[in-house]
Design an enzyme around this catalytic site. Structure first.
Site, PDB file in Angstrom:
ATOM      1  N   ASP A  34       0.924  -1.204  -0.027  1.00  0.00           N
ATOM      2  CA  ASP A  34       0.009  -0.003   0.104  1.00  0.00           C
ATOM      3  C   ASP A  34       1.050   0.985   0.054  1.00  0.00           C
ATOM      4  O   ASP A  34       2.140   1.201   0.472  1.00  0.00           O
ATOM      5  CB  ASP A  34      -0.921  -0.040   1.223  1.00  0.00           C
ATOM      6  CG  ASP A  34      -2.232   0.867   0.997  1.00  0.00           C
ATOM      7  OD1 ASP A  34      -1.985   1.692   0.014  1.00  0.00           O
ATOM      8  OD2 ASP A  34      -3.016   0.906   1.618  1.00  0.00           O
TER       9      ASP A  34
HETATM   10  C1  BGC Z   1      -4.946   3.245   0.082  1.00  0.00           C
HETATM   11  C2  BGC Z   1      -5.290   2.372  -1.283  1.00  0.00           C
HETATM   12  C3  BGC Z   1      -4.835   3.076  -2.358  1.00  0.00           C
HETATM   13  C4  BGC Z   1      -3.855   3.950  -2.291  1.00  0.00           C
HETATM   14  C5  BGC Z   1      -2.964   4.638  -3.521  1.00  0.00           C
HETATM   15  C6  BGC Z   1      -3.591   4.217  -0.018  1.00  0.00           C
HETATM   16  O1  BGC Z   1      -3.684   5.354   0.933  1.00  0.00           O
HETATM   17  O2  BGC Z   1      -4.789   2.615   1.282  1.00  0.00           O
HETATM   18  O3  BGC Z   1      -6.232   1.796  -1.282  1.00  0.00           O
HETATM   19  O4  BGC Z   1      -4.890   2.251  -3.291  1.00  0.00           O
HETATM   20  O5  BGC Z   1      -3.431   4.639  -1.197  1.00  0.00           O
HETATM   21  O6  BGC Z   1      -4.071   5.815  -3.817  1.00  0.00           O
END
Ligand code: BGC
Length: 754
Positions: A231
């Site tokens: 993530d």
């Molecule tokens: C989120 C993800 C997301 C990523 C990119 C993170 O903060 O938890 O779900 O895909 O950011 O935007």
């Protein structure tokens, strides 16, 4: 993107391999131009494309290209419809391909452990089979377009509070049976090209550094062959993460972590084979995504908007419809009340926020379909600082609109700031000002329909006072049109709840163990998540898991069941549409094992089907329960074990509306429980090899009537059941310790049937 064939791994230097493993910027991987390896783009997801135009952020702040905003998972999950979700996945895949996006960051299949989770709108269900089956459908759809999906957030990411540090402390059974089950289902059924590890820790270890999670379970047990991506910002220690199985760190670290990897390889603290494996997987991903034929576009905005409307219509749950108030007659004079009718809440805040290609407003769509008069009153202000005078004025206006109308349709919901990625909710209540307006409107006009807009469940203190309630969740850009479709009966509602609506927050399963303290949250409710909890505690709920009404009625025929050769169980029944209009019925199948030796929720969903039926039509429905889904996780042997016995299969219209029950004898799996001196006498007696030997020895010692050696009224077998065999000599029994050792050694490699 042109067709890509990446170079063989051994033509890359160590530096080049390491460079592949960290983002080049916020959304792109690094290119190796000398080798013809292109940079690829990964971007959100999950219910539409969020491709940012400028510099990136993961909060949904920056501008992104227009894309179709389909209903978020909270809504589409309620359709329980694999085909529909697959079609939406295909459309998202097409939009990604047009925008040259290689991987869409979704779907999310985390379990809704608490109604307070700020991100529940992005997740499908409180049940792992629902989340797994629907998540797989979404992955299949996206990937059918040659675009990768990213299954997220792996794993046990069930709250936003302290999400970047909190340790989800969860026992092995709920971990396996609830929290990992959906991920396993998607990986084995749909083969996502990437999996995104979550921010949080699981039992003390960062998901990004958890070798057991990322390698043992994900790759070795489930056969995942894709790329594990972090993530955004989830990596705490890059070297440990790589060794654990995390291939790609996102976003980039401007070379900082690449240097750390290289230093670790140089000083021997990181096995170069780990670097090779990760780089090879990155090249394979680039190959996979590069194999897609170019999708020139342009995006068919109308067609995708129509699909978004269809999906939204199939996501609206008719919770209540007393006296058949719905559907509305097009000739009725309608008072449309509520700010959300004109300024819809149609998606949640954070990384999933899409810049929609267009946006329906329910009030306009109602006007377009009605031939009677349609008035609109905002009713309330969704801003925090609305003045009392203004509130009173809005309320009076709403009452005036409702008075004299044939029907009032009141749009209530959660103001956007109350739920978002990044933080959790404090309660499950609708704002008091909205409830006050509703009360006044109902007093003025009892023919009131409530339409809800909310990403997480809300309590319904007004339920007894209003005849009809539509749970509209967050419906995406075409939600306004879809709501009008359902209100007027152009679409017959067919959605059902994939999460329980409790009467009170205090009844909910995680209430005393959320959000934890000092960065630890204990999953004290164990297996009893969602309806498993409310059923086991025999708690009344506002609406049970699986509930949803229709404008028609369905009759279930008797069910039959049979065990299949491969160990699966098949349940068949007929369903008839006994009402006047076409509709769909979501048929659910739950299992239980009366008298199970392990702890089990009273009823657990195992299969479901969304069945379309014309008025008067009867269809045969067949539901297959996978043998694997009947298993519990046995902590003695660290394995899935099906306990043998007579299972009850409930065919149901909701978790609390069972229409018929059939029983099937299911053979158990052998469990090879190792014996030791700590094994209880009961365990040794249950062992196929050691048991008979011990039984004979006991009969010899105590004669034919073992009970005679005990005072009257004492149940000897119960007493001995949990008594460690290695301790018997301590209680004066004349037993040769060598005999105990021989008994322990007698256990065969097979084992007892569970
Ligand atoms: C989120 C993800 C997301 C990523 C990119 C993170 O903060 O938890 O779900 O895909 O950011 O935007």
């Amino acid at each position: 993107m042109d067709l890509v064939t990446t170079p063989p791994l051994d033509s890359l230097t160590v530096d080049e391999k390491a460079a592949l493993l960290s983002g080049a910027d916020f959304w792109h991987t690094a290119a190796l131009e000398a080798h013809g390896v292109p940079s690829i783009m990964l971007t959100d997801g999950p219910h539409g494309l969020r491709k940012q135009r400028g510099s990136g952020d993961h909060l949904g702040l920056g501008d992104s290209v227009p894309a179709t905003c389909f209903p978020p998972a909270v809504a589409m999950g309620s359709s329980w419809d694999v085909d529909l979700i697959r079609r939406v996945g295909e459309a998202i895949g097409t939009e990604a391909a047009i925008e040259d996006v290689a991987v869409v960051l979704g779907p999310g299949v985390n379990i809704k452990r608490t109604p307070l989770c700020g991100r529940n709108f992005e997740y499908f269900s409180e049940d792992p089979i629902v989340a797994g089956v629907l998540g797989a459908a979404m992955v299949n759809g996206i990937q059918s377009r040659g675009v990768g999906a990213s299954l997220k957030h792996f794993a046990v990411n069930n709250q936003e509070t302290d999400r970047m540090r909190v340790s989800a402390d969860v026992d092995p059974r709920p971990l396996r049976e609830i929290y990992l089950r959906a991920f396993g289902r998607v990986v084995t059924d749909a083969h996502p090209w990437t999996v995104m590890c979550s921010y949080n820790r699981v039992n003390g270890v960062y998901a990004s550094e958890d070798r057991w999670l990322l390698t043992t379970v994900l790759r070795e047990e489930w056969g995942f062959d894709g790329v594990v991506v972090s993530d955004w910002g989830a990596v705490d220690d890059r070297v440990r993460a790589l060794a654990a199985g995390l291939d790609l760190e996102m976003p980039g670290s401007r070379g900082v972590t690449t240097a750390q990897l290289l230093a670790a390889v140089a000083d021997g603290s990181l096995d170069p084979a780990a670097l090779d494996a990760a780089a090879a997987r990155m090249l394979a991903l680039v190959d996979r995504t590069g194999a897609r034929a170019p999708e020139p576009g342009p995006l068919d905005v109308d067609a995708h908007h129509a699909l978004a409307r269809e999906a939204a219509g199939r996501s609206i749950v008719l919770l209540k419809n007393e006296g058949g108030l719905l559907p509305l007659s097009p000739h009725a004079d309608i008072a449309v009340i509520g700010a959300f009718a004109a300024a819809p809440r149609y998606q949640g805040a954070g990384s999933s926020m899409i810049n929609p290609t267009r946006l329906d407003r329910a009030v306009d769509e109602i006007r377009a379909m009605a031939s009677g008069s349609v008035t609109h009153a905002a009713g309330f202000d969704t801003a925090v600082d609305a003045s009392e005078t203004e509130a009173a004025r809005l309320l009076d206006e709403a009452v005036a609109a409702a008075t004299g109308a044939d029907v009032a349709v009141v749009f209530l919901g959660l103001p956007a700031r109350l739920e978002s990625e990044g933080y959790d909710r404090d309660d499950v209540d609708l704002p008091a000002n909205q409830l006050a307006v509703l009360r006044a409107v109902v007093d003025a006009n009892p023919n009131t329909v409530v339409v809800l807009s909310n990403g997480g469940v809300v309590t319904l203190p007004f339920a007894a006072d209003v005849p009809a309630i539509l749970e509209g969740w967050l419906l995406g850009q075409a939600g306004g049109g879809a709501t009008a479709d359902v209100l007027f009966g152009v679409v017959n509602p067919s959605a059902k709840l994939t999460e329980t609506i409790p009467l009170r927050l205090a009844d909910s399963p995680a209430h005393l163990d959320f959000p934890g303290e000092f960065s630890h949250v204990r999953y004290g409710e164990g297996l009893f998540v969602g309806y498993r909890w409310y059923d086991a505690r025999d708690l009344d709920v506002a609406h049970p898991f699986g509930h949803g009404l229709s404008y028609t009625t369905f009759e279930y025929g008797p069910a039959t069941a049979s065990g299949l050769a491969d160990g699966d169980v098949e349940v068949a029944l007929t369903v008839t549409n006994t009402g006047p209009v076409a509709g769909r019925e979501i048929v659910q199948l739950y299992s239980s094992l009366p008298g199970a030796t392990t702890q089990r929720p009273p009823r657990e969903l195992k299969a479901f089907a969304s069945v379309p039926l014309e008025a008067g039509e009867t269809r045969e429905v067949t539901l297959t329960v996978r043998r694997r889904d009947l298993a519990y996780w046995d902590i003695r042997v660290d394995a899935w074990i099906v306990e043998g016995g007579t299972y009850a299969f409930d065919v149901a219209a909701s978790s609390r509306d069972v229409r018929s029950t059939v029983h099937v004898e299911v053979p158990g799996d052998p469990v090879a429980v190792p014996l030791s001196r700590a094994s209880s006498i009961g365990e040794v007696l249950a062992d196929p090899a050691a048991g008979p030997i011990l039984r004979a020895a006991m009969a010899e010692m105590t004669g034919d009537a073992p009970a005679a050696v005990m005072p009257e009224g004492v149940d000897l077998s119960k007493l001995l059941d949990s008594f460690p065999i290695g301790r018997v000599t301590m209680f004066g029994a004349d037993v040769d310790p060598a005999m105990i050792d021989a008994l322990i050694a007698a256990r065969p490699s097979g084992g007892a049937e569970a």
